[in-house]
Design a protein around this motif. Sequence first.
Motif, PDB file in Angstrom:
ATOM      1  N   CYS A 107       0.865  -1.182   0.000  1.00  0.00           N
ATOM      2  CA  CYS A 107       0.000   0.000   0.000  1.00  0.00           C
ATOM      3  C   CYS A 107       0.902   1.232   0.000  1.00  0.00           C
ATOM      4  O   CYS A 107       1.865   1.312   0.773  1.00  0.00           O
ATOM      5  N   CYS A 134      -6.906  -1.164   0.324  1.00  0.00           N
ATOM      6  CA  CYS A 134      -6.017  -1.669   1.369  1.00  0.00           C
ATOM      7  C   CYS A 134      -6.882  -2.073   2.563  1.00  0.00           C
ATOM      8  O   CYS A 134      -7.719  -1.296   3.022  1.00  0.00           O
ATOM      9  N   ILE A 162      -7.209   0.543  -5.193  1.00  0.00           N
ATOM     10  CA  ILE A 162      -5.912   0.150  -5.737  1.00  0.00           C
ATOM     11  C   ILE A 162      -6.100  -0.828  -6.881  1.00  0.00           C
ATOM     12  O   ILE A 162      -5.157  -1.152  -7.580  1.00  0.00           O
ATOM     13  N   VAL A 198       0.067   1.403  -6.196  1.00  0.00           N
ATOM     14  CA  VAL A 198       0.771   0.673  -5.148  1.00  0.00           C
ATOM     15  C   VAL A 198       2.261   0.980  -5.210  1.00  0.00           C
ATOM     16  O   VAL A 198       2.732   1.549  -6.184  1.00  0.00           O
TER      17      VAL A 198
END
Length: 123
Positions: free
Chosen positions: A23, A94, A102, A120
């Motif tokens: 992350c 995340c 993401i 990321v």
Amino acid sequence: MEPAAPPSELVSAEGRNRKAVLCQRCGSRVLQPGTALFSRRQLCLPPMRKKPALADGGSPEGDLLQEHWLVEDMFTFENVGFTKDVGNIKFLVCADCEIGPIGWHCLDDKNSFYVALERVSHE
């Protein structure tokens, strides 16, 4: 015009991720090295924000992203969460800090989870 070659510092000769996928915000590990395939596919992801804002339906604006890690089994992830369905799409976030999206998962294809390289970090 040929598409650009995948970034060799991130992609192995077999097309897999050389480094762990993390992350960007909290550093939580999303994927172990060697667990995802490099994929080039145009996907539009909403702007990055916390999960509750995404689940509200969100607006159609976002980022058109082309380079992704393709994961074929949701249990391959070390740490990922999913939003509520937005049409037939679930966005990946995340699981620790809930920042996202993401990545992207279409409910029509149970074996394709895409994580955008731009969303990321790698170690």
